[in-house]
Design an enzyme around this catalytic site. Structure first.
Site, PDB file in Angstrom:
ATOM      1  N   LYS A   1      -1.515   8.345 -35.645  1.00  0.00           N
ATOM      2  CA  LYS A   1      -1.772   7.755 -34.330  1.00  0.00           C
ATOM      3  C   LYS A   1      -1.479   8.763 -33.232  1.00  0.00           C
ATOM      4  O   LYS A   1      -2.281   8.965 -32.323  1.00  0.00           O
ATOM      5  CB  LYS A   1      -0.881   6.515 -34.178  1.00  0.00           C
ATOM      6  CG  LYS A   1      -1.323   5.539 -33.130  1.00  0.00           C
ATOM      7  CD  LYS A   1      -0.369   4.344 -33.064  1.00  0.00           C
ATOM      8  CE  LYS A   1      -0.534   3.427 -34.261  1.00  0.00           C
ATOM      9  NZ  LYS A   1       0.539   2.403 -34.336  1.00  0.00           N
TER      10      LYS A   1
ATOM     11  N   ARG B   1      -8.979   6.297 -35.507  1.00  0.00           N
ATOM     12  CA  ARG B   1      -8.626   6.889 -36.799  1.00  0.00           C
ATOM     13  C   ARG B   1      -9.843   6.779 -37.708  1.00  0.00           C
ATOM     14  O   ARG B   1     -10.733   5.967 -37.459  1.00  0.00           O
ATOM     15  CB  ARG B   1      -7.432   6.166 -37.418  1.00  0.00           C
ATOM     16  CG  ARG B   1      -7.716   4.714 -37.683  1.00  0.00           C
ATOM     17  CD  ARG B   1      -6.526   3.988 -38.276  1.00  0.00           C
ATOM     18  NE  ARG B   1      -6.749   2.560 -38.230  1.00  0.00           N
ATOM     19  CZ  ARG B   1      -5.817   1.662 -37.971  1.00  0.00           C
ATOM     20  NH1 ARG B   1      -4.584   2.031 -37.732  1.00  0.00           N
ATOM     21  NH2 ARG B   1      -6.106   0.387 -37.964  1.00  0.00           N
TER      22      ARG B   1
ATOM     23  N   ARG C   1       5.340   2.413 -30.317  1.00  0.00           N
ATOM     24  CA  ARG C   1       4.455   2.187 -31.461  1.00  0.00           C
ATOM     25  C   ARG C   1       4.826   3.087 -32.628  1.00  0.00           C
ATOM     26  O   ARG C   1       5.069   4.268 -32.446  1.00  0.00           O
ATOM     27  CB  ARG C   1       3.001   2.482 -31.069  1.00  0.00           C
ATOM     28  CG  ARG C   1       2.624   2.009 -29.703  1.00  0.00           C
ATOM     29  CD  ARG C   1       1.253   2.535 -29.259  1.00  0.00           C
ATOM     30  NE  ARG C   1       0.164   2.045 -30.076  1.00  0.00           N
ATOM     31  CZ  ARG C   1      -1.086   2.462 -29.954  1.00  0.00           C
ATOM     32  NH1 ARG C   1      -1.382   3.415 -29.062  1.00  0.00           N
ATOM     33  NH2 ARG C   1      -2.022   1.974 -30.727  1.00  0.00           N
TER      34      ARG C   1
ATOM     35  N   GLY D   1      -0.283  -2.657 -40.097  1.00  0.00           N
ATOM     36  CA  GLY D   1       0.660  -3.754 -39.937  1.00  0.00           C
ATOM     37  C   GLY D   1       1.966  -3.585 -40.683  1.00  0.00           C
ATOM     38  O   GLY D   1       2.799  -4.472 -40.700  1.00  0.00           O
TER      39      GLY D   1
ATOM     40  N   TYR E   1     -15.566  20.189 -71.195  1.00  0.00           N
ATOM     41  CA  TYR E   1     -15.827  18.789 -70.838  1.00  0.00           C
ATOM     42  C   TYR E   1     -14.533  17.983 -70.815  1.00  0.00           C
ATOM     43  O   TYR E   1     -13.510  18.399 -71.375  1.00  0.00           O
ATOM     44  CB  TYR E   1     -16.835  18.160 -71.799  1.00  0.00           C
ATOM     45  CG  TYR E   1     -16.308  17.924 -73.202  1.00  0.00           C
ATOM     46  CD1 TYR E   1     -15.605  16.766 -73.526  1.00  0.00           C
ATOM     47  CD2 TYR E   1     -16.519  18.871 -74.209  1.00  0.00           C
ATOM     48  CE1 TYR E   1     -15.118  16.562 -74.806  1.00  0.00           C
ATOM     49  CE2 TYR E   1     -16.037  18.671 -75.491  1.00  0.00           C
ATOM     50  CZ  TYR E   1     -15.334  17.513 -75.783  1.00  0.00           C
ATOM     51  OH  TYR E   1     -14.849  17.306 -77.035  1.00  0.00           O
TER      52      TYR E   1
ATOM     53  N   HIS F   1      -6.041  -9.145 -40.122  1.00  0.00           N
ATOM     54  CA  HIS F   1      -5.191  -8.442 -41.085  1.00  0.00           C
ATOM     55  C   HIS F   1      -5.782  -8.541 -42.489  1.00  0.00           C
ATOM     56  O   HIS F   1      -5.933  -7.544 -43.197  1.00  0.00           O
ATOM     57  CB  HIS F   1      -3.787  -9.040 -41.046  1.00  0.00           C
ATOM     58  CG  HIS F   1      -2.871  -8.418 -42.050  1.00  0.00           C
ATOM     59  ND1 HIS F   1      -2.670  -8.955 -43.303  1.00  0.00           N
ATOM     60  CD2 HIS F   1      -2.147  -7.280 -42.003  1.00  0.00           C
ATOM     61  CE1 HIS F   1      -1.844  -8.178 -43.981  1.00  0.00           C
ATOM     62  NE2 HIS F   1      -1.501  -7.161 -43.212  1.00  0.00           N
TER      63      HIS F   1
ATOM     64  N   SER G   1     -10.696  19.410 -79.330  1.00  0.00           N
ATOM     65  CA  SER G   1     -10.601  18.382 -78.312  1.00  0.00           C
ATOM     66  C   SER G   1      -9.124  18.066 -78.173  1.00  0.00           C
ATOM     67  O   SER G   1      -8.476  17.695 -79.154  1.00  0.00           O
ATOM     68  CB  SER G   1     -11.382  17.139 -78.749  1.00  0.00           C
ATOM     69  OG  SER G   1     -11.168  16.115 -77.816  1.00  0.00           O
TER      70      SER G   1
ATOM     71  N   MET H   1       4.389  -1.333 -40.177  1.00  0.00           N
ATOM     72  CA  MET H   1       5.546  -1.020 -39.352  1.00  0.00           C
ATOM     73  C   MET H   1       5.350  -1.652 -37.988  1.00  0.00           C
ATOM     74  O   MET H   1       4.378  -2.341 -37.761  1.00  0.00           O
ATOM     75  CB  MET H   1       5.740   0.472 -39.297  1.00  0.00           C
ATOM     76  CG  MET H   1       6.240   0.964 -40.648  1.00  0.00           C
ATOM     77  SD  MET H   1       6.422   2.709 -40.692  1.00  0.00           S
ATOM     78  CE  MET H   1       4.818   3.215 -40.227  1.00  0.00           C
TER      79      MET H   1
ATOM     80  N   CYS I   1      -9.758  14.423 -74.520  1.00  0.00           N
ATOM     81  CA  CYS I   1     -10.225  13.056 -74.726  1.00  0.00           C
ATOM     82  C   CYS I   1      -9.090  12.046 -74.582  1.00  0.00           C
ATOM     83  O   CYS I   1      -9.199  10.926 -75.013  1.00  0.00           O
ATOM     84  CB  CYS I   1     -10.869  12.926 -76.104  1.00  0.00           C
ATOM     85  SG  CYS I   1      -9.730  13.289 -77.447  1.00  0.00           S
TER      86      CYS I   1
HETATM   87  P1  ADP Z   1      -0.661  -0.897 -35.480  1.00  0.00           P
HETATM   88  O1  ADP Z   1      -0.375   0.461 -35.984  1.00  0.00           O
HETATM   89  O2  ADP Z   1      -0.059  -1.973 -36.285  1.00  0.00           O
HETATM   90  O3  ADP Z   1      -2.109  -1.084 -35.164  1.00  0.00           O
HETATM   91  P2  ADP Z   1      -0.247  -0.324 -32.707  1.00  0.00           P
HETATM   92  O4  ADP Z   1       0.827   0.617 -32.339  1.00  0.00           O
HETATM   93  O5  ADP Z   1      -1.610   0.244 -32.716  1.00  0.00           O
HETATM   94  O6  ADP Z   1       0.101  -0.994 -34.076  1.00  0.00           O
HETATM   95  O7  ADP Z   1      -0.165  -1.479 -31.644  1.00  0.00           O
HETATM   96  C1  ADP Z   1      -0.363  -2.827 -31.877  1.00  0.00           C
HETATM   97  C2  ADP Z   1      -1.247  -3.408 -30.804  1.00  0.00           C
HETATM   98  O8  ADP Z   1      -0.731  -3.156 -29.501  1.00  0.00           O
HETATM   99  C3  ADP Z   1      -2.628  -2.811 -30.807  1.00  0.00           C
HETATM  100  O9  ADP Z   1      -3.557  -3.843 -30.664  1.00  0.00           O
HETATM  101  C4  ADP Z   1      -2.645  -1.898 -29.629  1.00  0.00           C
HETATM  102  O10 ADP Z   1      -3.920  -1.763 -29.100  1.00  0.00           O
HETATM  103  C5  ADP Z   1      -1.688  -2.572 -28.676  1.00  0.00           C
HETATM  104  N1  ADP Z   1      -1.072  -1.576 -27.814  1.00  0.00           N
HETATM  105  C6  ADP Z   1      -0.327  -0.538 -28.221  1.00  0.00           C
HETATM  106  N2  ADP Z   1       0.029   0.246 -27.188  1.00  0.00           N
HETATM  107  C7  ADP Z   1      -0.497  -0.309 -26.083  1.00  0.00           C
HETATM  108  C8  ADP Z   1      -0.493   0.050 -24.699  1.00  0.00           C
HETATM  109  N3  ADP Z   1       0.097   1.149 -24.291  1.00  0.00           N
HETATM  110  N4  ADP Z   1      -1.141  -0.761 -23.864  1.00  0.00           N
HETATM  111  C9  ADP Z   1      -1.768  -1.860 -24.317  1.00  0.00           C
HETATM  112  N5  ADP Z   1      -1.815  -2.248 -25.579  1.00  0.00           N
HETATM  113  C10 ADP Z   1      -1.185  -1.489 -26.468  1.00  0.00           C
HETATM  114 MG    MG Z   2      -3.153   0.012 -34.100  1.00  0.00          MG
END
Ligand code: ADP
Ligand code: MG
Ligand code: MG
Length: 907
Positions: free
Chosen positions: A32, A376, A103, A112, A885, A490, A798, A114, A865
């Site tokens: 990220k 990503r 984040r 989801g 092979y 999810h 083999s 962490m 094999c």
């Molecule tokens: P995950 O890795 O579980 O997707 P994220 O870190 O991407 O978690 O964040 C979870 C949610 O919060 C996402 O929908 C993201 O877009 C939102 N979010 C994260 N940072 C911001 C921010 N700076 N402003 C607005 N929304 C945010």
């Molecule tokens: Mg995210």
């Protein structure tokens, strides 16, 4: 004062079109963080922020809280000052407060797994500042209640106590909704939101015995450390293990200025994909919600809406919503905010071209201004993986090598799963309709809780929605159904990542967890009842629906052809019958590397003759029994040769210890005695005689053929007569007779003499000949050591890496269950050596055996094999050491073909 870029301890800033980091720094900044930096660099609007590195996480795990804060405090403060300067707000200020998101982000995406906290920096005082600044009281209180809920869960650890419990905060929300008679939290009044804040704080007080923390800096540090802690949380640990991600990777933490999708009707948030993550089609798609924040879309709080008009119309069709209703209640973003839509469309185009791969993006629109929060390489199904790679190649975005490297070989397995039989589908009753979240066909017994998925061999997990806690169960289930949530929920995202069939958002389902009952289409289903789901159409079907074998066609076939154009090694298959041989051939096998002849003897009509042979006291008696077996063996080989017309077929002579064939139960022993007209006592004594202390190292392999040459004779006769019979029909065969478990040169030469003698007898009698080879399976370490001498006589090698692993480690595979799991958990072994070839040890024997063998016979054909023949890293090793092979089970043939090509490209 030193500047941040000069001497880094662990903080990298991004935003305002510059960044310290870039896309190549995933190991340090997490996926990220690296991509937020990259997006800033190429001018995509990203809210400013900074990334605390994964190294800091690792240090934190060793040194603890104080040392970690001391290490990075100065840099964090400087970075916050940077955000303040860009945003024109101040962290911790009451008039003009800066709010932050904190984040998580490991080097690979773990959806989801962490935690994330939004709206950090709010307290009763800064709330007033937000109200002053925005003039939007509702928005301020909405953000505040969200913050308290998220922070309490993530940082204070206030979570539901049992699986049947609702989240304590969700419970309050639901209760209030009921009281107000409303469906959605957007319908709460300002007073409602104030009440929620009050009640939430009360829960915190009651459950944790503390007041909710009010100091923004205190909030921030605790949130940062909580994200680090979430790397070692139960869910994350499970996910890591499942995917084999090492513990020492750690997670980065991204701290970023908030942008707000919950500022009203001109704001919103969403998730989008540059291509279809299920089918791979080149169609921009995604979902959004107006006046919403963060996880609302993914968590399925409200039914999300489709971003594109096309998607919206398709959704309406599946959800059986009329066009009028769709336009009014569920308009696409394209219709509702055309300017933001066009901007978003442009950014997705730029990002896909930049990364040259399908992107999965998060965005937020704050009062008409679009922000990108994440991009990503999108998780995708095996189908999408193949289609996208081939499409990007055809579009000229990537070259052939890159296209092949985009294929994750084990994921091809998904394309080889059975599909519903179209005839059976026509008859099947559709009991509900959901969204086609992850393609495939699944039939199974209903379970309602993820931790019960293992209750049945084939289970379908049926949930209102799934959450990260459910991942383990989702993995075990054959398919997943949810009543709520969209294509980016999810359940949908995780299922696609796993390649698991999933139908999401089947709104008509009524699920009663307490009574473990599902109501659908007038039916009432209980736990254990059978249903079928079609992840490609979103249909949920009554009962079991028949399936059939998939085929290798379209882009899948193209990828395979491309792979073959690169690969040097051939891929053969291990097959004991014509059906498996034919399947493997349709998947591109170039011959059989191992036919185990013993499996043929276990069939009902043969086991009797086999036992007669084993129990015979004299050579004459044995020969008599073998004569009965001969025609059966011959017809087995005819079938296999026919299926493999023109291709080499390696047949291994009888290998397992004989006691595996005799009955060990009294009743069957009696039966056998009657059948053979001998006494029960003599059956018993013969069985006892065959008992061995260590059958793995006992009377088996070529030790059988050397003590009972008539077995070798019969098998050779069956093989060559079958080949001659087919020759008469004009079918070319290429038999390769393989002598197992050779350890000394004489073991081999004496068996070979019998084979050659038998062959010349057969040829003389039939007045016809066929070409055949005689080689050996190298599976005893001594054979690898003496490979040069064995190769003077053996025409091929083999490597039987199952036995070779067993004997090199001295681990009995059948007993390894007692210690291997412990060894893996303790890190004594990194991988199960029976799954992944131990290159360091066993690999040395394979390499040396090949080299020595080729010293005396320069064109010696060499393959493997064992189970390892279909495992990508082992295939790559075989390529590197020059094998001709690999041979693997039929369903792994495509996997091995791609792995063999990738080995060339990587080499
Ligand atoms: P995950 O890795 O579980 O997707 P994220 O870190 O991407 O978690 O964040 C979870 C949610 O919060 C996402 O929908 C993201 O877009 C939102 N979010 C994260 N940072 C911001 C921010 N700076 N402003 C607005 N929304 C945010
Ligand atoms: Mg995210
Ligand atoms: Mg063996």
């Amino acid at each position: 004062m030193k500047t941040i870029t000069e001497k880094k301890q662990g903080v990298y800033t991004f935003g305002a079109k510059t960044a310290d980091g870039n896309r190549n720094m995933k190991n340090l900044l997490g996926g990220k963080g690296a991509n937020l930096a990259e997006m800033s660099r190429i001018g995509i609007p990203v809210p400013p922020g900074f990334t605390i590195t994964t190294e800091v996480c690792t240090q934190y795990n060793q040194e603890g809280k104080k040392a970690t804060i001391a290490r990075i405090e100065e840099e964090v403060r400087a970075a916050i000052a940077g955000i303040e300067a860009t945003m024109g707000t101040t962290f911790g200020d009451n008039q003009n407060p800066l709010l932050l998101s904190v984040r998580s982000g490991a080097r690979v995406s773990m959806p989801g797994m962490m935690d994330t906290v939004l709206n950090l920096g709010l307290n009763d005082d800064s709330l007033q500042g937000i109200i002053q600044m925005t003039g939007n009281e509702r928005f301020a209180w909405d953000s505040y209640r969200r913050f308290i809920q998220m922070y309490s869960g993530v940082v204070l650890g206030l979570k539901p106590e049992t699986k049947q419990d609702l989240d304590p905060f969700e419970e309050i929300i639901d209760h209030l909704k009921d009281k107000r008679g409303i469906l959605h939290d957007t319908q709460f009044s300002v007073q409602d939101l104030k009440d929620l804040v009050y009640d939430f704080k009360d829960i915190v007080r009651k459950r944790s015995g503390q007041e909710f923390p009010t100091d923004p800096w205190d909030q921030l540090w605790r949130a940062i450390l909580a994200v680090f802690d979430s790397w070692n949380g139960e869910r994350a640990v499970y996910y890591r293990k499942m995917n084999g991600y090492p513990e020492d990777w750690g997670t980065a933490v991204n701290v970023q200025a908030m942008v707000f999708g919950n500022m009203g009707e001109d704001s919103g948030t969403g998730v989008c994909f540059t291509r279809d993550a299920g089918s791979g089609e080149n169609k921009f798609n995604g979902e959004y919600l107006i006046n919403a924040q963060g996880e609302d879309v993914v968590a399925g709080v409200r039914t999300p809406q489709q971003i594109t008009l096309l998607g919206s119309k398709r959704w309406a069709q599946l959800a059986q919503v009329t066009e009028e209703e769709r336009k009014e209640k569920y308009p696409s973003l394209e219709e509702l905010m055309p300017v933001s839509y066009r901007e978003l469309f442009e950014y997705q185009r730029i990002l896909e071209n930049h990364y040259q791969d399908m992107q999965d993006m998060e965005f937020t629109i704050q009062k008409g201004k679009l922000w990108i929060l994440q991009t990503r390489n999108g998780k995708r199904t095996g189908f999408a993986m193949v289609k996208i790679a081939m499409d990007l190649l055809k579009e000229g975005l990537i070259d052939k090598e890159t296209a092949l490297l985009r294929i994750d070989p084990p994921k091809l397995d998904e394309l080889l799963h059975p599909v519903f039989d179209p005839e059976a589908l026509k008859e099947a009753e559709v009991v509900a309709q959901g969204l086609p979240a992850s393609p495939g066909a699944a039939t199974g017994q209903i379970v309602f809780f993820a931790d019960e998925a293992a209750k049945y061999k084939y289970s379908i997990l049926v949930r209102v929605e799934t959450s990260p806690e459910d991942v383990e169960g989702m993995h075990l289930a054959k398919g997943i159904v949810t009543a709520r949530g969209g294509m980016t929920s999810h359940a949908a995202v995780v299922a696609r990542g796993m390649g698991k069939c999933c139908v999401s958002g089947a709104g008509a389902l009524k699920i009663d967890y307490k009574n473990r009952t599902l109501y659908a289409g007038g039916h009432e289903y209980h736990e254990g009842d059978w249903i079928s789901i079609n992840g490609s159409t979103g249909n949920i079907l009554d009962g079991k629906v028949a399936t059939r074998e998939p085929e290798l066609s379209g882009e899948f076939a193209e990828v395979m052809e491309l792979a073959d154009s690169f690969a040097r090694m051939e891929v053969r298959t291990n097959a004991d019958n014509p059906r498996d041989a034919a399947v493997a051939r349709s998947f591109g096998a170039r011959g059989i590397g191992l036919t185990r002849t013993e499996h043929m003897f276990f069939e009902v009509d043969r086991i009797k003759a086999m036992r007669e042979m084993i129990l015979a006291d004299t050579v004459k008696g044995r020969k008599q029994a073998l004569r009965e077996l001969l025609p059966m063996q011959r017809s087995d080989f005819e079938g296999i040769f026919r299926a493999m017309e023109g291709l080499p077929v390696t047949i291994r002579l009888l290998d397992p210890p004989l006691h595996e064939f005799v009955p060990h139960q009294l009743a069957t022993q009696k039966e056998l005695a009657e059948d053979l007209h001998i006494s029960l006592a003599s059956v018993k004594s013969k069985v006892a005689e065959l008992e061995e202390f260590n059958p793995m190292l006992g009377h088996r392999g070529c030790r059988l053929g050397n003590t009972y040459p008539e077995i070798t004779e019969m098998q050779t006769r069956a093989i060559l007569e079958a080949a001659l019979n087919l020759k008469k029909e004009g079918i070319t065969t290429r038999p390769e007779i393989m002598i197992p478990l050779v350890g000394t040169v004489e073991e081999f030469t004496q068996q070979k003499a019998i084979i050659d003698q038998t062959a010349s007898d057969v040829f003389k009698r039939r007045k016809d000949t066929v070409e055949y080879l005689v080689g050996t399976m190298v599976e005893v370490p001594r054979a690898a050591l003496l490979a040069d001498r064995i190769a003077e006589h053996a025409e091929f090698f083999s490597f039987g890496t199952n036995d070779l692993t067993q004997m090199t480690f001295g681990y009995s595979r059948d007993d390894s269950g007692k210690f291997l799991p412990v060894y893996l958990a303790k890190g004594i072994l990194k991988e199960d050596p029976f799954e992944v070839l131990d290159q360091e040890g066993v690999g040395q024997l394979v390499k040396m055996g090949t080299e020595r063998g080729r010293q005396t016979r320069s064109h010696l054909k060499v393959g493997i094999c064992g189970e390892h023949g279909g495992e990508p890293s082992s295939v790559e090793f075989c390529h590197r050491i020059g094998l001709d092979y690999v041979s693997c089970s039929p369903y792994r043939v495509p996997i091995a073909r791609v792995a063999a090509a990738q080995a060339v490209i990587r080499g």
